[in-house]
Design a protein around this motif. Sequence first.
Motif, short mmCIF file in Angstrom:
data_model
loop_
_atom_site.label_atom_id
_atom_site.label_comp_id
_atom_site.label_asym_id
_atom_site.label_seq_id
_atom_site.Cartn_x
_atom_site.Cartn_y
_atom_site.Cartn_z
N GLN A 57 -12.95 -1.44 90.74
CA GLN A 57 -12.72 -1.92 92.11
C GLN A 57 -13.94 -1.61 92.99
N GLY A 58 -14.53 -0.45 92.81
CA GLY A 58 -15.74 -0.10 93.57
C GLY A 58 -16.89 -1.03 93.26
N LEU A 59 -17.06 -1.37 91.98
CA LEU A 59 -18.12 -2.30 91.60
C LEU A 59 -17.90 -3.68 92.20
N VAL A 60 -16.65 -4.14 92.19
CA VAL A 60 -16.33 -5.44 92.77
C VAL A 60 -16.67 -5.44 94.26
N ILE A 61 -16.31 -4.37 94.97
CA ILE A 61 -16.59 -4.29 96.40
C ILE A 61 -18.09 -4.27 96.66
N VAL A 62 -18.81 -3.44 95.92
CA VAL A 62 -20.26 -3.32 96.14
C VAL A 62 -20.97 -4.64 95.88
N PHE A 63 -20.63 -5.32 94.78
CA PHE A 63 -21.30 -6.58 94.48
C PHE A 63 -20.88 -7.69 95.44
N ALA A 64 -19.64 -7.67 95.92
CA ALA A 64 -19.21 -8.66 96.90
C ALA A 64 -19.97 -8.48 98.21
#
Length: 66
Positions: free
Chosen positions: A17-24
Motif C-alpha cells: 500500500q505504501g508503494l502504491v501511494i508513493v508511486f501514485a
Amino acid sequence: MSARPPRSPGRSAPFHQGLVIVFAVAIGMSLVGAAASLFRGPRYIHTEPGGTPRPQPSAMPAERRT
C-alpha cells in the motif's frame, strides 16, 4: 501441517500500500510538472543590455566553457 517460508517484506499489505501511494504521488507530481512546462510558453533567452542574445554553452568552443 505444511511448512511455509516466511513472507518477504515486499509481499506485506502495508508495504504494498505504501508503494502504491508513493508511486501514485510521483506520477501526479510528474504530470503537474509536465503541465506547468507546457503552459510556461516558449523558451526564454536572456539578452544583454546591448540587445544581443547570450551564446548558448553548446555553441561556444569547449575551451571557453566554464
